[in-house]
Design an enzyme around this catalytic site. Structure first.
Site, PDB file in Angstrom:
ATOM      1  N   LYS A 191       0.841  -1.199   0.000  1.00  0.00           N
ATOM      2  CA  LYS A 191       0.000   0.000   0.000  1.00  0.00           C
ATOM      3  C   LYS A 191       0.877   1.251   0.000  1.00  0.00           C
ATOM      4  CE  LYS A 191      -1.968   2.423   3.286  1.00  0.00           C
ATOM      5  NZ  LYS A 191      -1.952   3.803   2.703  1.00  0.00           N
TER       6      LYS A 191
ATOM      7  N   GLU B 183      10.384   0.567  10.247  1.00  0.00           N
ATOM      8  CA  GLU B 183      11.381   1.621  10.038  1.00  0.00           C
ATOM      9  C   GLU B 183      10.646   2.931  10.262  1.00  0.00           C
ATOM     10  OE1 GLU B 183      13.096   4.489   9.153  1.00  0.00           O
ATOM     11  OE2 GLU B 183      13.322   4.061   7.027  1.00  0.00           O
TER      12      GLU B 183
ATOM     13  N   CYS C  63      14.043  10.427   7.436  1.00  0.00           N
ATOM     14  CA  CYS C  63      14.236  10.032   8.838  1.00  0.00           C
ATOM     15  C   CYS C  63      15.688  10.135   9.279  1.00  0.00           C
ATOM     16  CB  CYS C  63      13.739   8.596   9.050  1.00  0.00           C
ATOM     17  SG  CYS C  63      11.991   8.395   8.733  1.00  0.00           S
TER      18      CYS C  63
ATOM     19  N   GLU D 147      10.355  14.960  16.022  1.00  0.00           N
ATOM     20  CA  GLU D 147      10.741  14.993  14.614  1.00  0.00           C
ATOM     21  C   GLU D 147       9.947  16.059  13.860  1.00  0.00           C
ATOM     22  OE1 GLU D 147      11.768  11.675  11.249  1.00  0.00           O
ATOM     23  OE2 GLU D 147       9.933  11.374  12.380  1.00  0.00           O
TER      24      GLU D 147
END
Length: 478
Positions: free
Chosen positions: A178, A251, A285, A381
């Site tokens: 997806k 991840e 990331c 983040e």
């Protein structure tokens, strides 16, 4: 005059299909803020169909030889090279990324990574057979896990799709993938290309939103769920997968510390760090967004970094002078802007700090100094073109600040002192430590984090093994 929107479709069991109930999502080009396509909003019936197809295709694909799977993956890599212009065009509409950088920085590594896993397909081996009990021989088999439910993110839609399907297919698994609801176009094109090469049902694409992804993970068919995404999304996947003890490969987010010591070549460090912090609008990331600088060079470094930010351009995909394009969507623009709007009084915006233009989701390259370890922008983040700078006094404090977040994906150390670099690489609690560089990745080396950055590895033989299971076979010699 109205322009007809492109109609994207799911790819299930070797054919393109609309969502069973006909629902769709508008897909927006982030460089313009305008809708350019519709994508299926897939529901349970679509997920059921894809899982059924993948499960039916699994036995034959599992039993294919490594050489056969290698040949298929090499054909996919060749086909991606041949259709590179089409893939780039789809990805640029997905993301607004610069055309030239997408061509140079994404297509070549994607193709290389597929070819790496094509080679890895022929290294599926266990330990040698042996007698560990008198009269009995033990054999270790390494086998594919089965159907894999995979969810890719919007920051690198093409490349992260490769990181998902290539090792899974190489190991003999079948896939239901997806893409993000904001970036389905390039993945649907990949399905068109791959579908001409693999047997039907081996590779399936289901488009949709979070509920679609949740239905995939909670479905009883997959043996493994793999996601690249936010920590929140990863925690939800792990919780859902736990209900029937699925394997999980996560991840997740990152908050990479960039530790700059006083003996560093400031000009080179600033050049490399600004590139690694602003590339892809900081939507990475592993981006070099949390800089820790020794107090003796702090002011000089901040000044140089602010000048580098001011010289960095963002803009439309066809502008060859830009380093990065827009943020991916309106929500992401709101998130990045919010971090800057909420800065504490002791923080100082050295460069940028504002949206660029009123068309699309562009944000200026930004540098913020004067921050403390417990500030929101240090601990969380941002996922945007924002580099923060903190000062440290000595090696011990640098490590304290570097490790003092919940993320643990990537980090870097900048020093000419080899012993210091080795001490830091040992003590930094991150899945990757770069020394005097930041962000390069190669197919042969693992990528993955610790703590809330998740578990499991992408790329490398370690990533390949994540898509396999171990079976012990013992036979009597009598």
């Amino acid at each position: 005059m109205t322009t007809e929107l492109r109609r994207l479709r799911n790819y299930i069991n070797g054919e393109f299909r609309d969502a069973a109930d006909g629902r769709t999502i508008d897909v927006i080009n982030p460089a313009t803020g305008e809708v350019y396509a519709t994508s299926p909003l897939s529901g349970q019936a679509d997920v059921d169909a894809a899982m059924e197809a993948a499960a039916a295709a699994f036995p034959a694909w599992r039993d294919s030889t490594p050489a056969e799977r290698q040949k298929v993956l090499l054909k996919i890599a060749d086909a991606f090279e041949e259709r590179a212009e089409d893939l780039i065009a789809a990805e640029v509409e997905n993301t607004g990324k610069p055309v030239a950088l997408t061509a140079s920085e994404e297509i070549p590594p994607m193709v290389d990574q597929i070819r790496f896993f094509a080679g890895a397909a022929r290294l599926l081996e266990g330990r040698s057979a042996g007698e560990y009990m008198e009269g009995l021989t033990s054999i270790v088999r390494r086998e594919p896990v089965g159907v894999c439910a995979q969810v890719a993110p919007w920051n690198y839609p093409m490349m992260m799709a490769v990181w998902k399907f290539a090792p899974a297919l190489a190991a003999g698994n079948t896939v239901v993938l997806k893409p993000s609801d904001t970036t389905p176009a390039s993945t649907v094109l990949m399905a068109e290309i791959i579908g001409q090469i693999v047997p039907k049902g081996v590779f399936n694409v289901v488009c949709g939103d979070r509920d679609t992804g949740r239905a995939m993970v909670e479905h009883p068919t997959p043996a493994m769920a793999s996601i690249t995404g936010s920590v929140r999304a990863g925690m939800q996947v792990a919780e859902s997968a736990a209900k029937d003890v699925k394997r999980v490969h996560l991840e997740l987010g990152g908050k990479a510390p960039v530790v700059v010591f006083e003996d560093t070549d400031i000009d080179k460090a600033v050049e490399d760090i600004s590139m690694a912090g602003f590339f892809n609008a900081g939507q990475d990331c592993t981006a070099a967004t949390r800089v820790l600088v020794h107090e003796s060079i702090h002011d000089e470094f901040v000044s140089a970094l602010a000048k580098a930010a001011a010289a960095t351009k963002t803009g439309q995909p066809d502008d060859e002078d830009v380093l990065y394009g827009p943020l991916n969507n309106a929500n992401q623009l709101k998130q990045v802007s919010g971090f800057i709007d909420r800065l504490p009084a002791h923080a100082k915006v050295e460069a940028g700090g504002q949206r660029v233009g009123d068309k699309g989701y562009f944000y200026a390259p930004t540098v913020v100094s004067g921050l403390k370890q417990d500030d929101e922008i240090i601990q969380n983040e941002v996922f945007g073109p924002v580099i923060t700078v903190q000062s440290f006094t000595d090696e011990a404090q640098a490590l304290e600040y570097a490790n003092g977040v919940e993320y643990a994906l990537a980090s870097s150390v900048w020093t000419k002192d080899h012993a210091r670099a080795m001490r830091m690489s040992k003590a930094l609690d991150f899945g990757c430590v770069w020394i005097n560089t930041h962000i390069p990745l190669v197919a042969e080396m693992p990528h993955g984090g610790f703590k809330k950055s998740g578990y499991g590895k992408d790329l490398s033989g370690y990533g390949f093994e994540d898509y396999t299971r171990i079976k012990h076979v013992m036979t009597s010699l009598g």
